[in-house]
Design an enzyme around this catalytic site. Structure first.
Site, PDB file in Angstrom:
ATOM      1  N   ALA A  64       0.866  -1.178   0.000  1.00  0.00           N
ATOM      2  CA  ALA A  64       0.000   0.000   0.000  1.00  0.00           C
ATOM      3  C   ALA A  64       0.904   1.230   0.000  1.00  0.00           C
ATOM      4  CB  ALA A  64      -0.883  -0.014   1.240  1.00  0.00           C
ATOM      5  N   GLY A 107       0.687  -5.085   0.911  1.00  0.00           N
ATOM      6  CA  GLY A 107      -0.509  -5.138   0.063  1.00  0.00           C
ATOM      7  C   GLY A 107      -0.229  -5.813  -1.276  1.00  0.00           C
ATOM      8  N   GLU A 110      -0.546  -9.430  -0.586  1.00  0.00           N
ATOM      9  CA  GLU A 110      -1.984  -9.663  -0.384  1.00  0.00           C
ATOM     10  C   GLU A 110      -2.733  -9.627  -1.711  1.00  0.00           C
ATOM     11  OE1 GLU A 110      -2.148  -6.524   2.566  1.00  0.00           O
ATOM     12  OE2 GLU A 110      -2.801  -7.963   4.072  1.00  0.00           O
ATOM     13  N   GLU A 130       4.643  -5.131   6.992  1.00  0.00           N
ATOM     14  CA  GLU A 130       3.885  -4.035   7.622  1.00  0.00           C
ATOM     15  C   GLU A 130       4.343  -3.749   9.044  1.00  0.00           C
ATOM     16  OE1 GLU A 130       2.524  -6.555   5.934  1.00  0.00           O
ATOM     17  OE2 GLU A 130       0.871  -5.865   4.666  1.00  0.00           O
TER      18      GLU A 130
HETATM   19  C1  HXC Z   1       4.929   4.492  -1.154  1.00  0.00           C
HETATM   20  C2  HXC Z   1       6.839   3.621  -2.051  1.00  0.00           C
HETATM   21  C3  HXC Z   1       6.517   2.334  -1.547  1.00  0.00           C
HETATM   22  C4  HXC Z   1       5.305   2.195  -0.810  1.00  0.00           C
HETATM   23  C5  HXC Z   1       8.391   2.207  -2.580  1.00  0.00           C
HETATM   24  N1  HXC Z   1       8.005   3.498  -2.691  1.00  0.00           N
HETATM   25  N2  HXC Z   1       7.498   1.481  -1.900  1.00  0.00           N
HETATM   26  N3  HXC Z   1       6.040   4.685  -1.853  1.00  0.00           N
HETATM   27  N4  HXC Z   1       4.540   3.307  -0.653  1.00  0.00           N
HETATM   28  N5  HXC Z   1       4.889   1.027  -0.308  1.00  0.00           N
HETATM   29  C6  HXC Z   1       8.692   4.601  -3.327  1.00  0.00           C
HETATM   30  C7  HXC Z   1       9.866   5.086  -2.497  1.00  0.00           C
HETATM   31  O1  HXC Z   1       9.442   5.973  -1.484  1.00  0.00           O
HETATM   32  C8  HXC Z   1      10.684   5.826  -3.551  1.00  0.00           C
HETATM   33  O2  HXC Z   1      10.107   7.083  -3.799  1.00  0.00           O
HETATM   34  C9  HXC Z   1      10.470   4.967  -4.790  1.00  0.00           C
HETATM   35  O3  HXC Z   1       9.271   4.206  -4.549  1.00  0.00           O
HETATM   36  C10 HXC Z   1      11.597   3.984  -5.012  1.00  0.00           C
HETATM   37  O4  HXC Z   1      11.739   3.205  -3.845  1.00  0.00           O
HETATM   38  P1  HXC Z   1      13.160   2.921  -3.151  1.00  0.00           P
HETATM   39  O5  HXC Z   1      12.900   2.561  -1.740  1.00  0.00           O
HETATM   40  O6  HXC Z   1      14.091   4.040  -3.408  1.00  0.00           O
HETATM   41  O7  HXC Z   1      13.632   1.647  -3.992  1.00  0.00           O
HETATM   42  P2  HXC Z   1      14.572   0.441  -3.530  1.00  0.00           P
HETATM   43  O8  HXC Z   1      15.747   0.959  -2.727  1.00  0.00           O
HETATM   44  O9  HXC Z   1      14.847  -0.343  -4.772  1.00  0.00           O
HETATM   45  O10 HXC Z   1      13.701  -0.435  -2.518  1.00  0.00           O
HETATM   46  C11 HXC Z   1      12.497  -1.083  -2.987  1.00  0.00           C
HETATM   47  C12 HXC Z   1      11.678  -1.600  -1.791  1.00  0.00           C
HETATM   48  C13 HXC Z   1      11.426  -0.421  -0.814  1.00  0.00           C
HETATM   49  C14 HXC Z   1      12.418  -2.713  -1.063  1.00  0.00           C
HETATM   50  C15 HXC Z   1      10.365  -2.157  -2.363  1.00  0.00           C
HETATM   51  O11 HXC Z   1      10.920   0.709  -1.567  1.00  0.00           O
HETATM   52  C16 HXC Z   1      10.457  -0.734   0.273  1.00  0.00           C
HETATM   53  O12 HXC Z   1      10.827  -1.349   1.263  1.00  0.00           O
HETATM   54  N6  HXC Z   1       9.215  -0.256   0.120  1.00  0.00           N
HETATM   55  C17 HXC Z   1       8.195  -0.390   1.167  1.00  0.00           C
HETATM   56  C18 HXC Z   1       7.717  -1.825   1.295  1.00  0.00           C
HETATM   57  C19 HXC Z   1       6.682  -1.965   2.381  1.00  0.00           C
HETATM   58  O13 HXC Z   1       6.947  -1.665   3.570  1.00  0.00           O
HETATM   59  N7  HXC Z   1       5.482  -2.407   2.010  1.00  0.00           N
HETATM   60  C20 HXC Z   1       4.382  -2.522   2.950  1.00  0.00           C
HETATM   61  C21 HXC Z   1       3.611  -1.241   2.997  1.00  0.00           C
HETATM   62  S1  HXC Z   1       2.299  -1.301   4.179  1.00  0.00           S
HETATM   63  P3  HXC Z   1      10.994   8.440  -3.886  1.00  0.00           P
HETATM   64  O14 HXC Z   1       9.962   9.510  -4.007  1.00  0.00           O
HETATM   65  O15 HXC Z   1      11.814   8.490  -2.635  1.00  0.00           O
HETATM   66  O16 HXC Z   1      11.809   8.224  -5.124  1.00  0.00           O
HETATM   67  C22 HXC Z   1       1.104  -2.187   3.412  1.00  0.00           C
HETATM   68  C23 HXC Z   1      -0.176  -2.308   4.196  1.00  0.00           C
HETATM   69  C24 HXC Z   1      -1.200  -3.082   3.455  1.00  0.00           C
HETATM   70  O17 HXC Z   1       1.259  -2.664   2.346  1.00  0.00           O
HETATM   71  C25 HXC Z   1      -2.542  -2.914   4.119  1.00  0.00           C
HETATM   72  C26 HXC Z   1      -3.670  -3.375   3.278  1.00  0.00           C
HETATM   73  C27 HXC Z   1      -3.715  -2.841   1.920  1.00  0.00           C
END
Ligand code: HXC
Length: 256
Positions: A64, A107, A110, A130
């Site tokens: 998400a 997400g 999921e 998460e």
């Molecule tokens: C918003 C995101 C994002 C996310 C990545 N980006 N994932 N933005 N929400 N979930 C954005 C980053 O902020 C960044 O924006 C750009 O995408 C590139 O990401 P990087 O982190 O620079 O890339 P990288 O180093 O290659 O790492 C990739 C990654 C990492 C491992 C996927 O981005 C990451 O850990 N993302 C979050 C994963 C996560 O925690 N997912 C769960 C979310 S909670 P900028 O603007 O800085 O360039 C969830 C709840 C679900 O899903 C509930 C029900 C729906």
């Protein structure tokens, strides 16, 4: 930019490609709404037999959108009604295949679990991270995951946030199979074409009975199966399938 690209092939396979590369395909409202709209359209479009959803070679969906929810209040989250978008996918009566390369996190994992079949790249990265951002899975991660891989693996995954590969996903029963990364989409499309050539009413019944039966008592589920099995003998495709076998020819299914 269109957040979800779509392409319907002549053999009835609808390919949905999530396309938000600047945010690693994170699910914002735009992606959610477009995905839901495509699933609702597909449900009512008889030309669509199977749906394949995918992302890019680098990322399926990284979860998400954290930026879009970091400051949200519980009531704001409630009013977004994201459940209705998930429901459009979960309740789609047609077969759904997820072709997963790269990150399928939170997400994203999921979303993949909303599919009926998951084809994973060997090096894909699955996980429910998460907990690392202070929350927990909210779209089936504690439920569909536990049903797929069992309580003890699901607890480990959700409580540590540790990721695992597509190969591991297949080994633990989350993915249907793992293939070399470069072959994911073609494998998914080939699988979709195989299913699209099957009798559609039988396919629909397999999906409905398997999903409804999974959470019903076994006797009830077996009865559901028997009723659906018997009902198929009212379809022309059943007559055609068995007649073709007896006549040693290929069946031609018409979906009636
Ligand atoms: C918003 C995101 C994002 C996310 C990545 N980006 N994932 N933005 N929400 N979930 C954005 C980053 O902020 C960044 O924006 C750009 O995408 C590139 O990401 P990087 O982190 O620079 O890339 P990288 O180093 O290659 O790492 C990739 C990654 C990492 C491992 C996927 O981005 C990451 O850990 N993302 C979050 C994963 C996560 O925690 N997912 C769960 C979310 S909670 P900028 O603007 O800085 O360039 C969830 C709840 C679900 O899903 C509930 C029900 C729906």
């Amino acid at each position: 930019m269109t957040a979800v690209l779509h392409e319907l092939s002549g053999d009835g396979v609808l390919l949905l490609r999530i396309n938000r590369p600047e945010a690693k395909n994170a699910l914002n409202q735009d992606v959610r709404q477009q995905l839901a709209m495509h699933f609702l359209d597909a449900t009512g479009n008889s030309a669509v037999k199977v749906i394949v959803m995918t992302g890019s070679q680098e990322v399926f969906v990284a979860g998400a959108d954290i930026k879009a929810m970091a400051a949200a209040s519980p009531i704001e989250l409630l009013l977004r009604q994201n459940q209705t978008y998930w429901d459009a996918i979960a309740h789609c009566p047609k077969p759904v295949i997820a072709a997963v390369n790269g990150y399928a996190l939170g997400g994203g994992c999921e979303l993949a679990m909303h599919a009926d079949i998951i084809i994973a790249g060997e090096n894909a990265t699955f996980g429910q991270p998460e907990v690392r951002v202070g929350i927990m899975p909210g779209a089936g991660g504690t439920q569909r995951l536990a049903r797929a891989v069992g309580k003890f693996k699901a607890m480990l995954i959700c409580m540590t946030g540790q990721t695992f590969t597509g190969r591991e996903a297949a080994e633990m029963g989350l993915a249907s199979k793992a293939v070399p990364d470069a072959e994911v989409l073609e494998t998914a499309l080939q699988t979709a074409r195989t299913i699209a050539a099957m009798p559609p009413i039988a396919i629909r019944q397999i999906k409905e009975v398997m999903l409804a039966g999974a959470d019903a008592p076994l006797e009830t589920a077996l009865m559901l199966e028997r009723k659906a099995f018997q009902m198929l003998f009212d379809s022309e495709d059943q007559k055609e399938g068995m007649q073709a076998f007896l006549e040693k020819r290929k069946p031609v299914y018409r979906g009636v």
